[in-house]
Every structure is written in C-alpha cells, then in structure tokens.
Scaffold this active site. Structure first.
Site, PDB file in Angstrom:
ATOM      1  N   ASP A 104      10.521  -3.949  70.503  1.00 59.01           N
ATOM      2  CA  ASP A 104      10.354  -4.911  71.425  1.00 59.01           C
ATOM      3  C   ASP A 104      10.640  -6.338  70.753  1.00 59.01           C
ATOM      4  OD1 ASP A 104       8.318  -5.794  69.385  1.00 59.01           O
ATOM      5  OD2 ASP A 104       6.764  -5.358  70.589  1.00 59.01           O
ATOM      6  N   ARG A 108      -2.200  -8.715  77.662  1.00 53.55           N
ATOM      7  CA  ARG A 108      -1.778 -10.037  76.935  1.00 53.55           C
ATOM      8  C   ARG A 108      -0.918 -10.815  77.334  1.00 53.55           C
ATOM      9  NH1 ARG A 108       1.544  -8.347  71.152  1.00 53.55           N
ATOM     10  NH2 ARG A 108       2.845  -7.449  72.727  1.00 53.55           N
TER      11      ARG A 108
END
Length: 530
Positions: free
Chosen positions: A444, A164
């Site tokens: 996160d 990603r």
C-alpha cells in the site's frame, strides 16, 4: 446552529451514488466541520513543517518534559463498549464493495475499511466507498462479479466495522467550500458519521474509527474536538465515537500517553503502524547522515528501535486500560508454490506469536487467508478477551532506544527492488487501485513510501555505501532504474512504459527521488494527476 454553507461546489457531478451521499444535509454538516476546523488543521500542518525543520537542524525527537505529568499520572481512558473488548484479529483493506462484503464475512473480529493508504482517492472510490459502508451498515449490500457472475452478500455474523479516514495532510480536491478544498479527513469522517451513526446504533455497535499519521498530541486534540462537535451536532451522547490511533510516526512514539490523554473520552487504544513508522523514521531524520536505514526487507520488528516502540506501546496502553494492537502482516497466500507459501505462513506465524507473547491485544492481517494463522497465535497466548492485565513493567524505553539506528547493509538489489515496487505501486494507484499484490506482499502507500524515501536518503548522503563498496551515486541509481524497468516489463509487457499510468508513475517516482527537497508524501504529489 449557524448556517455556514455560503458556497459548496462539487467539481464532479455525474457519479451515480453522489446524490444519495452528498445530500443537502450532509453538505451542510461538511460545511460546518470545514468552518470550525480547517484553520486549526492548517495551523497543525504548519507546525509539522516547523518541527521537521528543527529535527533537520539537530533537535531530535524526545519525551517532552512539559508533559511529564501526563505520562506519570494515574488516569485511564473511558471504558470500552462491549463489542470492542475483543479484537484478536483485524483485517484491513480498501472500501470497494466486494472487499467490504468479504472482509466483514472473513471471520476477523474487526474490519478496518480504509479510505487512506489502501484506497486510491479517486472521486469514484471515495463516493462509492461511502455508499458501500452505508449499505453494509443497513444490511443492504450485495455484489455480483461481472466476470464470474458469483454473488456476494453479508453473513448473519460479521466483523465489527472501523473506518480509517485520510490523514490531516490530504485534501479532497473535488469538493470546495467557499472556493477552498475540504480536508480529506473531514470529508471521509464527516460523511461516514453523518450517514451511519444511527444505523450502527440500531445494530448495537458504534461509529468507530482509526486515525492515521498523527505527529503530535495537539493533532489528537484536534480530532477530539471534531468528535465532540460532531456528537453535539447530531445530538449523539458524548463518547459514542471511539477511535484507535495508529502510532506510525517517530514523533508520535514519544507522545503515546499524551495522545491517549487527549482522546481519553473517545479512545479505543493505539496500533503499531509499522510500515508508516519506518517511513516516518527515514523522513523525519532525513537530514542526518548517521541515521541511514538499510534495505527495506532487513528492517523488521526484531530491530531494537522497532521492538522498543512496540513494547512501549503495550506498556502505555495497558497502563491506561485500553488496547495495544499489533502491526500488519503484509504477506498473502502463494498459489502454486507450496514451499514459498509455507515460508510465508511461517513468517506470519512467528510474527504473530511474537506480538501475542509481548502482550498485544490483537493484530492486523491484509488477507483473509492469514486470519487462521494469526488467530491461532493469539489463542495460544491470550486466554482472555484481551491482554490488558499484562502491565509490562519490565519495559524501560529512553529517547535513545526509539532512535537507535537499525543495522544492516544497503545493496544494489535493494535499490532495484525499491524502484521496481515503487513504480509498480504508483502506476496502480494512478489507475485507481491503492492496494496492490506485488511479489507476494500486499503493498500500500506506506510500503511504497519506504521504497521512495530510502532511495532519496541514500542518494542525498555521500556516506551511503553499497555492500559491494560502491558509493550510492546517481550513476548507480540510473543503472538500478534500467534494471527495475526491465523487471517491470517482464511482468506488465514490453510496451508498458508507453502506457499513461506506467509512464507517469516512472516519471513522478524519478522526480521525487531526485528532488533536492524530500516530498512529504508521494500521494500528495500524485493526487494532482488523478
């Protein structure tokens, strides 16, 4: 190929892995990507601002009548490669060397190596991450823990690797091309593709990606053009690159068909990026007092607007014969507390059973300890390699379904927890760690963003009331801040706010919460301090 490398400047030149990653040929490729796609990226970012202005003025997201023909059409995406037919359990995490080895060895079907929300974009992390992935694909990666002296190396059989890159909104400030910062997305994608497309081909797999935070199908078109250019540049067959798009913005949920259509040669499906999706719901609807979102812990997949989004994603993907991936389980195993651990695992099991029964083709976990729980749920309800045969013709989703306001209370405790988690996460991020266990959840950037934007939303709308009847006013926020800081001191020490990272984290979090205009991303603000 025209050489557009007029001036490439690396602002930090002393990292050990840098010479092997930033070769002259790799820099030439990055320069070509920048030359061809940077102007378009800036145009897309400007379109985001214009669209946000329209939403704040009352033009709410909807299914665009102009693209109805695409939504109603019978087209499908290109066939998937064999190693992407089964993605029952996927694990995600940062690109640190030990994490890369452990995740590839974890028993998951896929490991998504993340340069975005779970990695703090220090120069060291970005360069080391590229070196770690290159070494893993070359089967030359190992690691010795400096404390325990335990040795780590890859198993014979490993998970399929996805990468990603950073979102379109982020720059890489340490690499300038003609004096201009390169896109973080192009930097991450370009270096990985350049160094690994042949390595993965040699191993019978391919260059696979997850694309984050798309807000419009034109952004998917931009990525498709990037893929086409990269494949041509490297003389790689068209369609070699495959990408799964995270549907993690409220605007993208109205464009799932269009996004798949734009990427149909390169598509590997869509994913429910649930935490960023909640963040986007708050951010995009920031100007509307009738879209207040309750305490973060109350907003789960059981909420009607979240269920509608998940069901629509499954229906859309399966109509196009491509995977519909479930969302992240942020829980982590809890040591030394059997009761709390059991409750956490029960929550994960119910979530994964819900996804499997709904027809998802696989799911995400943040910790290897959750893989058996997730796999068992999908083994019960997915007897084939995937659930592509489940069409979900029962799903009828309207504009109103996707925008339905979640029910629940706003509490003082919710305010305290948002400040507590937000400051702790930001302090860790500033120290170079983007994936942080806090109160038995793996936090996160996405979950920290929910904490930040919720506070901003509540404080900037006079109609926001706490469950005890008080208005969410600045005096209440200051009280919550004091309590949150006391909790943080209990964990990190009485003097923690005298240390640079915590002091700066508290300052930035407070400034962003009090700002008249809601900042789009906390990482964009904090990146200037890395």
């Amino acid at each position: 190929m025209t050489n557009h490398t007029k001036s490439v400047t690396t602002l930090l030149k002393n990292h050990p892995a840098q010479a092997a990653i930033l070769t002259e040929e790799a820099l030439q490729f990055l320069s070509e990507l920048h030359h061809h796609f940077e102007v378009k990226r800036q145009h897309l970012l400007e379109q985001r601002k214009n669209h946000q202005h329209k939403i704040s003025q009352g033009v709410l997201p909807n299914f665009d009548p102009i693209t109805k023909g695409i939504r109603m059409g019978n087209w499908q995406v290109a066939p998937l490669p064999v190693d992407l037919l089964e993605r029952r359990v996927e694990i995600t995490g940062p690109v640190h060397r030990k994490m890369v080895i452990n995740a590839l060895n974890s028993g998951a079907d896929v490991f998504m190596a993340d340069f975005e929300d779970s990695t703090s974009p220090t120069w060291e992390n970005m360069i080391d991450g590229q070196a770690n992935l290159r070494d893993a694909n070359a089967r030359q990666v190992d690691f010795i823990d400096p404390v325990s002296q335990k040795s780590y190396e890859l198993n014979e059989k490993t998970a399929t690797l996805f990468v990603r890159p950073r979102g379109l909104h982020l720059d890489e400030k340490h690499l300038l091309i003609n004096g201009q910062k390169i896109s973080g997305a192009l930097f991450d994608f370009g270096l990985y593709f350049f160094h690994n497309h042949q390595l993965v081909k040699n191993r019978g797999t391919g260059p696979y990606f997850y694309l984050p935070k798309l807000e419009h199908y034109l952004e998917a078109r931009w990525w498709n053009e990037v893929f086409d250019f990269a494949q041509d540049y490297m003389a790689v067959p068209s369609g070699t690159i495959k990408a799964t798009v995270l549907i993690e913005t409220i605007t993208a949920s109205f464009m799932m068909d269009e996004i798949l259509f734009e990427l149909r040669t390169h598509s590997a499906g869509l994913n429910c990026g649930r935490w960023d999706y909640i963040f986007s719901y708050i951010k995009k609807l920031q100007g509307h007092a009738d879209f207040l979102v309750p305490d973060r812990e109350l907003v789960g997949m059981n909420m009607p607007f979240m269920k509608a989004y998940s069901d629509l994603l499954i229906k859309t993907c399966h109509k196009r014969n491509v995977h519909a991936m479930g969302g992240m389980a942020a829980q982590i195993p809890i040591k030394n507390d059997e009761h709390a651990h059991g409750k956490a695992m029960d929550k994960v099991q119910k979530d994964k059973l819900r996804e499997a029964k709904a027809g998802h083709d696989g799911t995400w976990v943040a910790h290897p300890g959750l893989i058996p729980v997730a796999r068992e749920a999908f083994d019960q309800h997915m007897k084939r390699m995937n659930n592509l045969h489940i069409e979900r013709g029962d799903v009828k989703v309207s504009d109103e379904h996707l925008l339905e306001v979640p029910n629940g209370k706003i509490t003082f405790e919710g305010m305290v927890k948002n400040i507590d988690v937000g400051v702790q996460y930001l302090a860790a991020w500033l120290a170079g760690n983007g994936c942080v266990p806090i109160y038995n959840l793996m936090e996160d950037a996405a979950t920290a963003e929910i904490s930040r934007t919720q506070l901003w939303q509540w404080l900037h709308h006079p109609t926001a009331l706490l469950s005890d009847g008080r208005k969410v006013e600045w005096a209440v926020y200051e009280q919550a801040t004091l309590e949150a800081k006391e909790r943080i001191r209990e964990i990190h020490g009485a003097d923690c706010f005298e240390k640079e990272n915590f002091a700066l984290a508290a300052k930035l979090f407070d400034q962003m919460t009090k700002a008249d205009q809601l900042e789009d991303f906390l990482t964009s603000v904090a990146y200037e301090y890395l």
